[in-house]
Design an enzyme around this catalytic site. Structure first.
Site, PDB file in Angstrom:
ATOM      1  N   ASP A  99       1.529   5.311 -13.120  1.00 40.20           N
ATOM      2  CA  ASP A  99       1.716   3.858 -13.187  1.00 40.20           C
ATOM      3  C   ASP A  99       2.234   3.376 -14.544  1.00 40.20           C
ATOM      4  O   ASP A  99       2.260   2.163 -14.792  1.00 40.20           O
ATOM      5  CB  ASP A  99       0.411   3.140 -12.822  1.00 40.20           C
ATOM      6  CG  ASP A  99       0.133   3.194 -11.335  1.00 40.20           C
ATOM      7  OD1 ASP A  99       1.113   3.165 -10.561  1.00 40.20           O
ATOM      8  OD2 ASP A  99      -1.037   3.269 -10.934  1.00 40.20           O
ATOM      9  N   ASP A 155       2.823   3.829  -3.984  1.00 42.90           N
ATOM     10  CA  ASP A 155       2.973   2.887  -5.100  1.00 42.90           C
ATOM     11  C   ASP A 155       4.048   3.322  -6.098  1.00 42.90           C
ATOM     12  O   ASP A 155       4.678   2.509  -6.764  1.00 42.90           O
ATOM     13  CB  ASP A 155       1.647   2.729  -5.865  1.00 42.90           C
ATOM     14  CG  ASP A 155       0.431   2.703  -4.972  1.00 42.90           C
ATOM     15  OD1 ASP A 155       0.458   3.352  -3.907  1.00 42.90           O
ATOM     16  OD2 ASP A 155      -0.559   2.060  -5.324  1.00 42.90           O
TER      17      ASP A 155
HETATM   18  N1  GLY Z   1      -1.295   0.799  -7.514  1.00 46.33           N
HETATM   19  C1  GLY Z   1      -2.581   0.567  -6.965  1.00 46.33           C
HETATM   20  C2  GLY Z   1      -2.700  -0.616  -6.074  1.00 46.33           C
HETATM   21  O1  GLY Z   1      -1.750  -1.125  -5.504  1.00 46.33           O
HETATM   22  O2  GLY Z   1      -3.827  -1.060  -5.929  1.00 46.33           O
END
Ligand code: GLY
Length: 374
Positions: A99, A155
């Site tokens: 992320d 994600d």
């Molecule tokens: N990237 C984690 C979420 O969407 O909660």
């Protein structure tokens, strides 16, 4: 560029103004911090507890969006203060994860795109290099978290945008090649024939073969976590915009059709399209992320096709403004009714900083400003 007319145009103008006024109020109270959710209407600060938390770039993203709209130096200075806090996270290298795209695209990379600041560019390139290093060469995917080397999650279709940016800014095609390999593998393994999307895909680390999927933040195996569907819609259309590869646009459209067919009549998504009817758990963040993707699809397709996507986006945003938004000065959050994960009860119906961010981003897009931070 989206050119709205009539009632929708008027509604966007008024709602964007209300959202900007609310953010002007909240950000002046909040100052420099790394907020995630509100407690009694006041945003918390993740700096001392979770510097590397995946949502730590969204507040900077809100500040840069506001700076871009207003040119008020308060937003620039506050965003730069937030970026200093994030500098500590980049050196906690072992804690970092896929992320880094969410974290640095909306902070340092947004700074560089708007101001041309060289130090911000350096931090963005460092983050892109960290993300590229998570690529499993044998498996053809980006590793998600650190506890399981075979796990990859939907994600990351948003994180690959950092690699496309890195590729251009380092003049090094390897970064985009990694992004494309990851996107191809994700389209093949995470997106089902009907357009629904898995959250976690577990691969064999030596061969890249899919071993199994996991329900992750959704209801369970075989289910359809709505924020995951939204990451896919927005992520694949962005990969199309970066590469011109039409198959990414087709994948985004396929997931969008599934999303539009499954959203309930109130246009606020439930947390998982394949969860039991009761209890009803909503996730406003899934709606606003999907709306951003739907608007980009509407801009990318022929005029006679775009209505389907644009109308769905506007319905979601109107419903969100009416049922989930808080434009008052009683609380700092802009949106309520976000949900972290289906099986985590204390994450149901809460404020989420990324809900605020994507709601603002979608309204700005509809207002006619096409600048992308992704
Ligand atoms: N990237 C984690 C979420 O969407 O909660």
């Amino acid at each position: 560029m989206i050119n709205l007319c009539g009632a929708d145009k008027e509604w966007v103008k008024e709602t964007l103004e209300k959202a900007k006024n609310k953010i002007a109020f909240s950000t002046r109270q909040m100052g420099v911090r790394l907020p995630f959710t509100t407690i009694d209407g006041v945003y918390d600060d993740q700096y001392t507890t979770q510097k590397g938390w995946w949502t730590n770039g969204f507040y900077a993203g809100i500040l840069w969006k506001m700076y871009n709209e207003t040119k008020d130096n308060f937003y620039l200075e506050t965003a730069r203060g937030v970026q200093k806090l994030l500098d500590d996270a980049i050196f906690e290298f072992k804690e970092l994860h896929h992320d880094v795209g969410f974290m640095w695209l909306l902070s340092s990379v947004a700074d560089y795109r708007i101001t041309g600041d060289e130090a911000a560019k350096q931090r963005g390139l460092l983050a892109a290099s960290l993300l590229a290093a998570r690529f499993n060469v044998k498996g053809g995917y980006l590793r998600a978290w650190n506890h399981n080397p075979g796990w990859s999650i939907i994600d990351s279709m948003m994180n690959v945008n950092l690699l496309y940016w890195g590729s251009e800014n380092l003049d090094d095609k390897r970064f985009a090649a990694i992004a494309n390999l990851h996107a191809d593998k994700t389209a093949q393994c995470a997106v089902r024939c009907d357009g629904s999307v898995k959250h976690i895909i577990e691969y064999d680390t030596e061969t890249g073969e899919e071993i199994q999927s996991h329900g992750g933040q959704g209801f369970g195996v075989g289910s359809s976590w709505t924020r995951g569907q939204a990451w896919a819609i927005y992520g694949f259309v962005l990969s199309y915009l970066h590469t011109g590869n039409i198959s990414y646009l087709e994948t985004a459209k396929k997931v969008a059709h599934y999303f539009i067919a499954n959203i309930t009549d109130d246009y606020i998504p439930v947390v998982d399209f394949r969860a039991p009817k009761e209890p009803v758990i909503k996730d406003s963040s899934a709606g606003v992320i999907a709306a951003c993707g739907l608007i980009e699809i509407a801009k990318a397709v022929d005029e006679n096709e775009s209505g389907l996507y644009l109308e769905a986006a506007i319905k979601i945003l109107r419903a969100t403004a009416e049922k989930c938004a808080d434009f008052t000065e009683e609380n700092q959050q802009l949106l309520n009714y976000g949900t972290g994960a289906y099986h985590q009860e204390d994450s149901h119906h809460m404020s989420l900083i990324y809900g605020d961010y994507y709601f603002l981003e979608a309204l700005i897009k509809l207002g006619g400003n096409d600048m992308l931070f992704w």
